[in-house]
Scaffold this active site. Sequence first.
Site, short mmCIF file in Angstrom:
data_model
loop_
_atom_site.label_atom_id
_atom_site.label_comp_id
_atom_site.label_asym_id
_atom_site.label_seq_id
_atom_site.Cartn_x
_atom_site.Cartn_y
_atom_site.Cartn_z
N LYS A 33 37.93 37.58 32.00
CA LYS A 33 38.84 36.65 32.68
C LYS A 33 38.41 36.47 34.14
O LYS A 33 37.58 37.24 34.64
CB LYS A 33 40.27 37.19 32.60
CG LYS A 33 40.43 38.52 33.32
CD LYS A 33 41.75 39.20 32.99
CE LYS A 33 41.83 40.54 33.71
NZ LYS A 33 42.98 41.34 33.28
N TYR A 251 35.03 35.07 67.95
CA TYR A 251 36.40 34.58 68.16
C TYR A 251 37.29 35.65 68.81
O TYR A 251 37.30 36.80 68.38
CB TYR A 251 37.04 34.20 66.82
CG TYR A 251 36.53 32.90 66.25
CD1 TYR A 251 36.67 31.71 66.95
CD2 TYR A 251 35.93 32.88 65.00
CE1 TYR A 251 36.21 30.52 66.41
CE2 TYR A 251 35.47 31.68 64.45
CZ TYR A 251 35.61 30.51 65.17
OH TYR A 251 35.16 29.34 64.63
C1 LIG Z 1 42.43 42.61 33.01
C2 LIG Z 1 42.84 43.36 31.81
C3 LIG Z 1 42.09 44.45 31.32
C4 LIG Z 1 40.87 44.99 32.04
O1 LIG Z 1 41.27 45.83 33.10
P1 LIG Z 1 40.20 46.65 33.96
O2 LIG Z 1 41.04 47.49 34.83
O3 LIG Z 1 39.41 45.65 34.73
O4 LIG Z 1 39.36 47.41 33.01
C5 LIG Z 1 42.48 45.02 30.14
N1 LIG Z 1 43.58 44.58 29.47
C6 LIG Z 1 44.35 43.56 29.92
C7 LIG Z 1 45.53 43.14 29.14
C8 LIG Z 1 44.01 42.92 31.11
O5 LIG Z 1 44.77 41.92 31.55
#
Ligand SMILES: *Cc1c(COP(=O)(O)O)cnc(C)c1O
Length: 355
Positions: A33, A251
Amino acid sequence: MRPAYASLDARALRHNLAQVRELTSARVMAIVKANGYGHGLVWVAKTLEGADAFGVASLEEALELRAAGIRQEICLLEGFFEAAEIPVILRERLTPVIHDHHQLEALRGAQSDHRCDAWIKVDTGMHRLGFDPAEVPAVAAELKASPFVDRLGLMSHLASAEEDASPVTLLQIEALERLSIPGFRRSLANSAGIMRWPAAHADWVRPGLMLYGVSPLDRSDAAPARLQPVMTLRSRLISVRRRKQGDAIGYGGAYRCSEDMPVGVVGVGYGDGYPREFRGAASVLVQGRRAPVIGRVSMDMLTVDLRGVPQARVGDEVILWGAGLPVEEVAEAAGTIPYTLLCGLTQRLPRREGP
Ligand SMILES: *Cc1c(COP(=O)(O)O)cnc(C)c1O
């Protein structure tokens, strides 16, 4: 060409998947994702062809993967957001997570000749998404009877897996175990769960961060896996000047030189996703040596103290994080977590495959 870019190491990505497999015999849903945690959705999925499934946050991401020729199971971690998505999910054989009554209702009204697999999200203690354990038998019965659903599973998410010996995690593991339904696959562990909680591995694990070579655990903890960073954020020195004692840099004149000293300008800034706010001291690597970030980070540039690298020249490569400088360390200095730095890289930053 502007010198800032992120190099992406395909070999490291595959190595990290192999590390997951060393820690568990469960099947692996690679979480891609948020544009593959900033690494590029399609690039990550194609490079991880050995993954058993992929996990995404939206139908749009899933369709991008299907359009790129990804044939594995693709799980929609939050299911669908509106009923209009259901026919597309069924047609593309995506695997939605069903976490709420409004989704069950939408599914009742769906029309399609296709079927898909689905996960039932159970709230075992995270209190974000999912059905109460007590509701699960009824939800399972309804979905079993649905003309649209084939194989079912129970999924839950750990709230505090990165904490050592967290009683919450033990309770979550037990809650999912108590719910076990014959024929239903089960999934609980994210990266921290995989690294710290073997009892949480169940049938499917869901690694995100660790695939990218970044640890969710505290840097003081012994690392249970040998992860290699996939992304290295790189740019170059675009100017090197000797500044005088008392000169104020950038800045607000936020940094004042305590002596005559060389100051470098690096061609990267918050417009690329490099953090602007720091709590602790941040540094970069120039010729493999540390150079502290001084003054305020600008949109396209930042300034570094080159007293430790007096031979530094315009054109020298600068590493902001990745090889030799863990993103975990930059995140700590910025008072944030590595997830936000990786996901926060902006679109203008080119990604290029290479070590
Ligand atoms: C994002 C997510 C993961 C992965 O989590 P990590 O901490 O990056 O390993 C796993 N399960 C669900 C439902 C998620 O939303």
